[in-house]
Every structure is written in structure tokens, then in C-alpha cells.
Design a protein around this motif. Structure first.
Motif, PDB file in Angstrom:
ATOM      1  N   GLY A  15       0.680  -1.229  -0.231  1.00  0.00           N
ATOM      2  CA  GLY A  15      -0.130  -0.003  -0.027  1.00  0.00           C
ATOM      3  C   GLY A  15       0.984   1.223   0.073  1.00  0.00           C
ATOM      4  O   GLY A  15       2.173   1.018   0.345  1.00  0.00           O
ATOM      5  N   THR A  38      -0.909  -0.600  -4.438  1.00  0.00           N
ATOM      6  CA  THR A  38      -2.421   0.190  -4.312  1.00  0.00           C
ATOM      7  C   THR A  38      -2.267   1.366  -4.075  1.00  0.00           C
ATOM      8  O   THR A  38      -1.607   2.171  -3.409  1.00  0.00           O
ATOM      9  N   ASN A  69      -7.812   0.782  -5.311  1.00  0.00           N
ATOM     10  CA  ASN A  69      -8.604   0.165  -4.581  1.00  0.00           C
ATOM     11  C   ASN A  69      -9.789   0.943  -4.076  1.00  0.00           C
ATOM     12  O   ASN A  69     -10.240   2.055  -4.437  1.00  0.00           O
ATOM     13  N   LYS A  96      -8.804  -3.471  -6.718  1.00  0.00           N
ATOM     14  CA  LYS A  96      -8.840  -3.978  -5.105  1.00  0.00           C
ATOM     15  C   LYS A  96     -10.127  -3.774  -4.677  1.00  0.00           C
ATOM     16  O   LYS A  96     -10.539  -2.347  -4.391  1.00  0.00           O
ATOM     17  N   GLY A 157      -4.624  -2.835   9.627  1.00  0.00           N
ATOM     18  CA  GLY A 157      -4.100  -1.821  10.542  1.00  0.00           C
ATOM     19  C   GLY A 157      -4.017  -2.529  11.908  1.00  0.00           C
ATOM     20  O   GLY A 157      -3.397  -1.641  13.004  1.00  0.00           O
ATOM     21  N   ASP A 183      -4.605 -10.651   2.713  1.00  0.00           N
ATOM     22  CA  ASP A 183      -4.600  -9.087   2.691  1.00  0.00           C
ATOM     23  C   ASP A 183      -5.096  -8.478   4.000  1.00  0.00           C
ATOM     24  O   ASP A 183      -5.876  -8.844   4.635  1.00  0.00           O
ATOM     25  N   ALA A 184      -4.182  -7.588   4.764  1.00  0.00           N
ATOM     26  CA  ALA A 184      -4.388  -6.848   5.704  1.00  0.00           C
ATOM     27  C   ALA A 184      -3.815  -7.640   7.106  1.00  0.00           C
ATOM     28  O   ALA A 184      -4.075  -8.557   7.314  1.00  0.00           O
ATOM     29  N   LEU A 204      -0.631  -8.701   0.833  1.00  0.00           N
ATOM     30  CA  LEU A 204      -0.693  -7.397   0.616  1.00  0.00           C
ATOM     31  C   LEU A 204      -0.565  -6.850   2.220  1.00  0.00           C
ATOM     32  O   LEU A 204      -1.257  -7.190   2.992  1.00  0.00           O
ATOM     33  N   LEU A 205       0.268  -5.616   2.035  1.00  0.00           N
ATOM     34  CA  LEU A 205       0.324  -4.969   3.414  1.00  0.00           C
ATOM     35  C   LEU A 205       0.442  -3.348   3.209  1.00  0.00           C
ATOM     36  O   LEU A 205       1.165  -3.097   2.231  1.00  0.00           O
ATOM     37  N   ASN A 206       0.206  -2.922   4.294  1.00  0.00           N
ATOM     38  CA  ASN A 206       0.731  -1.220   4.156  1.00  0.00           C
ATOM     39  C   ASN A 206       1.071  -0.550   5.581  1.00  0.00           C
ATOM     40  O   ASN A 206       2.361  -0.228   5.619  1.00  0.00           O
ATOM     41  N   THR A 207       0.497  -0.787   6.480  1.00  0.00           N
ATOM     42  CA  THR A 207       0.467  -0.029   7.773  1.00  0.00           C
ATOM     43  C   THR A 207       1.962  -0.681   8.601  1.00  0.00           C
ATOM     44  O   THR A 207       2.395   0.233   8.866  1.00  0.00           O
TER      45      THR A 207
HETATM   46  C1  LIG Z   1      -3.452  -0.905   1.295  1.00  0.00           C
HETATM   47  C2  LIG Z   1      -4.591  -1.326   1.320  1.00  0.00           C
HETATM   48  O1  LIG Z   1      -5.307  -1.869   0.403  1.00  0.00           O
HETATM   49  C3  LIG Z   1      -5.194  -1.712   2.832  1.00  0.00           C
HETATM   50  O2  LIG Z   1      -6.450  -1.397   2.844  1.00  0.00           O
HETATM   51  C4  LIG Z   1      -4.621  -3.012   2.992  1.00  0.00           C
HETATM   52  O3  LIG Z   1      -5.748  -4.074   3.552  1.00  0.00           O
HETATM   53  C5  LIG Z   1      -3.548  -3.216   4.005  1.00  0.00           C
HETATM   54  O4  LIG Z   1      -3.856  -3.607   5.269  1.00  0.00           O
HETATM   55  P1  LIG Z   1      -2.676  -3.454   6.326  1.00  0.00           P
HETATM   56  O5  LIG Z   1      -2.535  -1.796   6.551  1.00  0.00           O
HETATM   57  O6  LIG Z   1      -3.085  -3.836   7.946  1.00  0.00           O
HETATM   58  O7  LIG Z   1      -1.325  -3.952   6.043  1.00  0.00           O
END
Ligand SMILES: CC(=O)[C@@H](O)[C@H](O)COP(=O)(O)O
Length: 256
Positions: A15, A38, A69, A96, A157, A183-184, A204-207
Motif C-alpha cells: 500500500g 495499491t 482500491n 482491489k 491496521g 491481505d491486511a 498485501l500490506l501497508n501499515t
Molecule cells: C493498502 C490497502 O489496500 C489496505 O487497505 C490493506 O488492506 C492493507 O492492510 P494493512 O494496512 O493492515 O497492512
């Protein structure tokens, strides 16, 4: 990893939100070399338009594909409209799909998700739905036209890792031919390695990267964990057992 008609060298999807600055986001992306990046249309619409050229340049530089997304959508109608707008803005039919049911857990709404997946698939989109590990919903998403499923590891998150390993294991076993991405909810690289060790095709990750003290180093750590997890899966991990089994041969041991 093969998703729809494209093969990707990386099994990591990243992300682009929550970073301390666009520069750190760009450097973390370079360090991770993700398959897909994303981006939220809402962010663009909310004045993030300057972000778009940077993402475009990053995709060209790293070979990542952009994955808009539908973050923040709570109904199928909202998600469908957001997807259609994203196709115009980002010039891609990949999406997404998020349809959120619960504001506290950000748990996906299975009914809205299936409905939006059907409409968008019929409209030519390549839909990657953010779902749970529910088998019945997975069946319906596949019947709606999805060729990839993205069950959550834990709430977005939360950094909790794989909340329901049993459910993820069963989903993997039930659909051996379908690309599955966790994802997440991942918090540390070992969570990503665990998903790959279970046979998941990617994460898939972001936070966890964006909020790390050093996002660039954390991005590299996640990329390494994904590679290690996949390698372990291909090597065929031994099954865990309850009892001890000596690893040093006891035959021929001198009696004292
Ligand atoms: C970037 C994205 O699409 C977020 O909605 C994804 O689900 C990631 O989740 P986290 O931030 O927990 O890694």
C-alpha cells in the motif's frame, strides 16, 4: 505468481498510504520491489492528485502494476462507482475491491462484496476482492468472476498477524488452483513468512511498513520474509508433532 493474465516476479503487494512522506513511500517501494502498488481513489479525490505522477514514475521504475482500491466504500453501489471512476483516473481495469461492513473491525460485507464483484467483473474489471476466509463467500466470489481471492489476515491496521490460521489453511486446501493473497493485518515480517509457508501465493500490506520507525528497512525485511516463506513452502515443511524425537541417533550409544 500469476494473477489474471500477468506473471509477477514478486509475491508482495504494498500500500502507499500512511507514510511519513512521499519520499519515504518511494524509497520503501524501491526497497520492497512489490508486484503491485495499491492506491486509493479517495486519496486522489481528496487532494492527493500530486501523488499520481509519483506513483506512475515508481511503477515505471520498479515494474510494479498499479492497483486502485475502493477503500472507504460501504455499499456495492459506492464500490462499483468508485471502481469505474478509478478505471478512468488510473487507466487500469484492475481493482482491489473493498466493501466494508463494520466500522470498528473494517470487516468486509460479504453481500455487497459479491454483488459489486459480479457487476465489475461483467464490466470487464479484473477484481481482487478483500474478503474473509469464509468458504461460501469464496465460492460466490469465484462464481461472480473473481480469479483471485484476498482473505484478511486480521483487521486492517491491527498488526495482529494471521488471526485464523485454521480458516486460512482450509481455504487454501479447498481452492488449490486459485491464487490466494493474505491481505491486511500483518504486523511483522514473520507474519508474511507464515502466510507463504501455508501455501498462500502472496501478501498485501501497508501499515506495518508505513508505520515502522524505519519504513525502508522494514519494506526490505518484508520482501525477504516473503521470499523465505515461499522457499520454505516449496521445500515442504515437516509436520509438527506432540512428542519429542531425538535428532541425534541413539543406536550404538556406549552404555555408561
Ligand atoms: C493498502 C490497502 O489496500 C489496505 O487497505 C490493506 O488492506 C492493507 O492492510 P494493512 O494496512 O493492515 O497492512
Amino acid at each position: 505468481m500469476r494473477l489474471y493474465d500477468q506473471t509477477f516476479a514478486s509475491r508482495l503487494m504494498l500500500g502507499t498510504a500512511l507514510y511519513p512522506s512521499p519520499q519515504v513511500m518511494a524509497d520503501a517501494t524501491r526497497a520492497a520491489r512489490p508486484a503491485l502498488l495499491t492506491v486509493s481513489l479517495r486519496r486522489e479525490g481528496a487532494g492527493g492528485g500530486g501523488f499520481w505522477p509519483l506513483l506512475q514514475a515508481l511503477c515505471t521504475e520498479t515494474g510494479a502494476r498499479l492497483l486502485p482500491n475502493t477503500a472507504g466504500c460501504h455499499t456495492a453501489r459506492e464500490a462499483i462507482t468508485t471502481g469505474q471512476m478509478a478505471r478512468e483516473v488510473f487507466e487500469t481495469e484492475w481493482i482491489k475491491l473493498e466493501v466494508i461492513a463494520d466500522p470498528e473491525t473494517l470487516q468486509p460485507d460479504p453481500f455487497g462484496l459479491v454483488e459489486a464483484a459480479r457487476v465489475l467483473s461483467e464490466d470487464g474489471f479484473k477484481v481482487l476482492p478483500y474478503c474473509t476466509e469464509d468458504l461460501a463467500v469464496a465460492e460466490k466470489l469465484l462464481a461472480a468472476g473473481c480469479k483471485v481471492l484476498m482473505p484478511w489476515g486480521a483487521p486492517i491496521g491491527s498488526a495482529r498477524g494471521l488471526n485464523n490460521v485454521y480458516g486460512l489453511r482450509v481455504l487454501r486446501a479447498r481452492f488449490p488452483e486459485i491464487p490466494l493473497i493474505v491481505d491486511a493485518g500483518l504486523g511483522v515480517p514473520s507474519h508474511a513468512a507464515q502466510a507463504l509457508e501455508l501455501g498462500y501465493d502472496g501478501v498485501l500490506l501497508n501499515t506495518a511498513v508505513a508505520r515502522a520507525d524505519d519504513p525502508v528497512t522494514m519494506a526490505r525485511a518484508f520482501a525477504m520474509a516473503v521470499d523465505a516463506g515461499r522457499l520454505a513452502y516449496e521445500a515442504g515443511p515437516m509436520a509438527a508433532r506432540d512428542m519429542a524425537a531425538p535428532s541425534t541417533p541413539t543406536v550404538g550409544l556406549a552404555a555408561l
